[in-house]
Design a protein around this motif. Sequence first.
Motif, short mmCIF file in Angstrom:
data_model
loop_
_atom_site.label_atom_id
_atom_site.label_comp_id
_atom_site.label_asym_id
_atom_site.label_seq_id
_atom_site.Cartn_x
_atom_site.Cartn_y
_atom_site.Cartn_z
N SER A 196 -49.93 26.26 44.31
CA SER A 196 -49.67 26.92 45.83
C SER A 196 -50.55 26.45 46.77
O SER A 196 -51.72 26.48 46.48
N GLY A 197 -50.13 26.06 47.84
CA GLY A 197 -51.04 25.90 48.94
C GLY A 197 -50.42 25.93 50.37
O GLY A 197 -49.38 26.50 50.62
N ALA A 198 -51.20 25.44 51.37
CA ALA A 198 -50.81 25.58 52.82
C ALA A 198 -51.24 24.40 53.51
O ALA A 198 -52.30 23.42 53.11
N ALA A 199 -50.60 24.42 54.74
CA ALA A 199 -51.00 23.43 55.72
C ALA A 199 -51.21 24.00 57.03
O ALA A 199 -50.37 25.12 57.40
N ALA B 259 -49.36 24.15 66.11
CA ALA B 259 -50.06 25.47 65.78
C ALA B 259 -50.80 25.93 67.08
O ALA B 259 -51.41 25.21 67.68
N LYS B 260 -50.54 27.01 67.70
CA LYS B 260 -50.78 27.76 68.98
C LYS B 260 -52.09 28.33 68.32
O LYS B 260 -53.00 28.68 69.61
N ASN B 261 -52.25 28.74 67.29
CA ASN B 261 -53.77 29.57 66.90
C ASN B 261 -54.17 28.59 65.87
O ASN B 261 -54.55 29.35 64.69
N ARG B 262 -54.76 27.47 66.23
CA ARG B 262 -55.17 26.59 65.12
C ARG B 262 -56.52 27.19 64.54
O ARG B 262 -56.66 27.21 63.28
N ASP B 263 -57.36 27.78 65.38
CA ASP B 263 -58.58 28.17 64.73
C ASP B 263 -58.38 29.36 63.75
O ASP B 263 -59.22 29.34 62.79
N GLU B 264 -57.67 30.19 64.17
CA GLU B 264 -57.38 31.57 63.39
C GLU B 264 -56.61 30.98 61.88
O GLU B 264 -56.88 31.50 61.14
N ALA B 265 -55.93 29.85 62.12
CA ALA B 265 -55.23 29.48 60.97
C ALA B 265 -56.19 28.72 59.99
O ALA B 265 -56.16 29.03 58.76
N ILE B 266 -57.19 28.15 60.62
CA ILE B 266 -58.19 27.56 59.75
C ILE B 266 -59.08 28.63 58.96
O ILE B 266 -59.46 28.57 58.07
#
Length: 336
Positions: free
Chosen positions: A253-256, A261-268
Amino acid sequence: MFVRFTLGLAISAALPLAATAAEVNIYTTREPGLVKPLLEAFTKSTGITVNTVFLKDGLPERVASEGESSPADILMAVDAGNLVDLVEKGVTQPIQSAVLTDAVPSQLRDPDGHWFGLSYRARVLYAAKDLDLTSFNYEQLADSAWKGKICIRPGQHPYNTALIADYIAHYGAEETEKWLAGVKANLARKAAGGDRDVAKDILGGICDIGIANSYYVGLMRSGKGGEDQVAWGQAIKVVLPTFKEGGTQVNISGAAVAKHAKNRDEAIKLLEYLVSDEAQKIYAEANYEYPVKAGVAADPIIESFGKLTIDKTPLGEVVRHRKQASELVDKVGFDS
């Protein structure tokens, strides 16, 4: 079909995502109940609001159709093939994170940083408890000694096409076809049902062994599937099979991070949190999955299977053989 959740609370799919100073928006095909504990823990730790949209299917198409206006920051899916599909659809972006690359084994992540495994499950052997069997190779499934003794779900199911694709990666299509025909000849019944049916049919004396996912044993023995399934789980022992020149086949199970993405930093930050000791422990407890991060223990039921050595074939390479694997299933009439 999709449902939106904010910290696991369903809200109308027609409402816009709430705008906050610090938020991250996830599109996921994972069951809401499985991701909710992780996202609640992340918000508690960071103060970042998580908005989650659950989609039953059609994730790549949904994000592609939304284009630059897509609110998605993270795309979360089960199965490496689905993550590769996102990349091929052009809806992801590569990221660089030492936290992620240090935590996630190289064969369980995209070499270009488009996706990362966050937990994994192994394709293991269920065996009748009275069998004198402590080790096993996938290659042995085609041995005539097992004629009429194997149960398995349909070959066209993604869990099995992934295993067949891995076999192709090891031995090529010609040898895989011979092996697959040998496995079919050894079936005790038609390839059908699900992984838990393998344990059920071993209990019922229909077969002696079968191939299924590791986490189902946790779900059965823990009682989460009901009293009947406790008996199924207790009727089997689990052997961690390997390729003769490799390890145990696994999937993730994973993610990308979404392309727009508008919230790239938060995503990382969220992805990095998901490989932390705290989050990896939740993964282990919520669905009996193996943590990707070394040093974080799996659930005791899963730990009881013994030491698992992941096959070294990169999942990205395995996925490239999916179509060929599916064609071989039909060619040998595996599911007929």
